[in-house]
Design an enzyme around this catalytic site. Sequence first.
Site, short mmCIF file in Angstrom:
data_model
loop_
_atom_site.label_atom_id
_atom_site.label_comp_id
_atom_site.label_asym_id
_atom_site.label_seq_id
_atom_site.Cartn_x
_atom_site.Cartn_y
_atom_site.Cartn_z
N GLU A 32 -17.69 30.26 -17.66
CA GLU A 32 -16.45 30.29 -17.06
C GLU A 32 -15.74 29.23 -16.38
O GLU A 32 -14.88 29.14 -16.26
CB GLU A 32 -16.55 31.71 -16.22
CG GLU A 32 -17.10 31.18 -14.55
CD GLU A 32 -18.67 30.84 -14.52
OE1 GLU A 32 -19.36 30.98 -15.51
OE2 GLU A 32 -18.99 30.55 -13.31
N HIS A 39 -22.75 27.93 -16.66
CA HIS A 39 -21.55 28.43 -16.06
C HIS A 39 -20.40 28.33 -17.24
O HIS A 39 -19.40 27.52 -16.99
CB HIS A 39 -21.09 27.97 -14.77
CG HIS A 39 -21.87 28.48 -13.55
ND1 HIS A 39 -21.46 29.60 -12.99
CD2 HIS A 39 -22.75 28.07 -13.00
CE1 HIS A 39 -22.32 29.82 -11.94
NE2 HIS A 39 -23.19 28.82 -12.03
N CYS A 91 -25.72 32.52 -14.83
CA CYS A 91 -26.50 31.70 -14.09
C CYS A 91 -27.37 32.55 -13.05
O CYS A 91 -28.59 33.02 -13.34
CB CYS A 91 -25.45 30.93 -12.91
SG CYS A 91 -26.25 29.75 -12.05
#
Length: 235
Positions: free
Chosen positions: A211, A209, A107
């Site tokens: 994660e 993202h 990001c």
Amino acid sequence: MRPIIGLTHSIELDEVRLYANLSYPNAIIAAGGTPLLLPATTDESILRQYVQTVDGLLLSGGDDIDPQYYGETQLWQCGEISALRDCYELTLTRLAIEMGKPILGICRGIQLLNVALGGTLYQDLQSQQPDSLCHGQKQKSCYPSHTVAIVSGSRLHGLFGDDLAVNSHHHQAVKALGDGLVITATAADGVIEAVERPGLSYCVAVQWHPERLVEKQENAAHRALFDDFVNVCRK
Ligand code: MN
């Protein structure tokens, strides 16, 4: 041995508090790495020691980068900026490249990497590219909201193939590419969603993202990015 992955963080409260979502260390641990948070400082000798200590660097998400670093003044739509974070991450990135350490940008991390290499950003997609898709999804981050087309021959393509459904929480994006970077994924509106820098040991960055996506079992495929990064850092 688990490789040590240096992790950058966000800064709030007039630059006196650091924080990072646990999703980053969780994803690193799940991929077989040991995360190490690198507290911000402007002392370059300490930043150099950080980079020497880690096997790889993960540039995390967060607020906007001061447009002065890409030759622009702030627009009204530009978001919050931390001068300390900008300085710390730009220096860390330059040192990691210098020392040949693998880098994964997420990001803000793709934007930071681009600016560190002399590229520019859209300060605000909605006002500067009004025809763009929604890149600020309202649903939770563990759900994808748009797809990206992946460039064949890229490292990313080797992991995910032609298309990937991703989440989207950015109002800025890469505009002109930094030195040596190539585009490896774009959204249907042409917004750059991933870049790589061929020739370095490992330099991959994505606008989404992963994660947060890997928190849901149905998005387990996204673990491949962390597995790949951590494996490179192990060597
Ligand atoms: Mn997006």
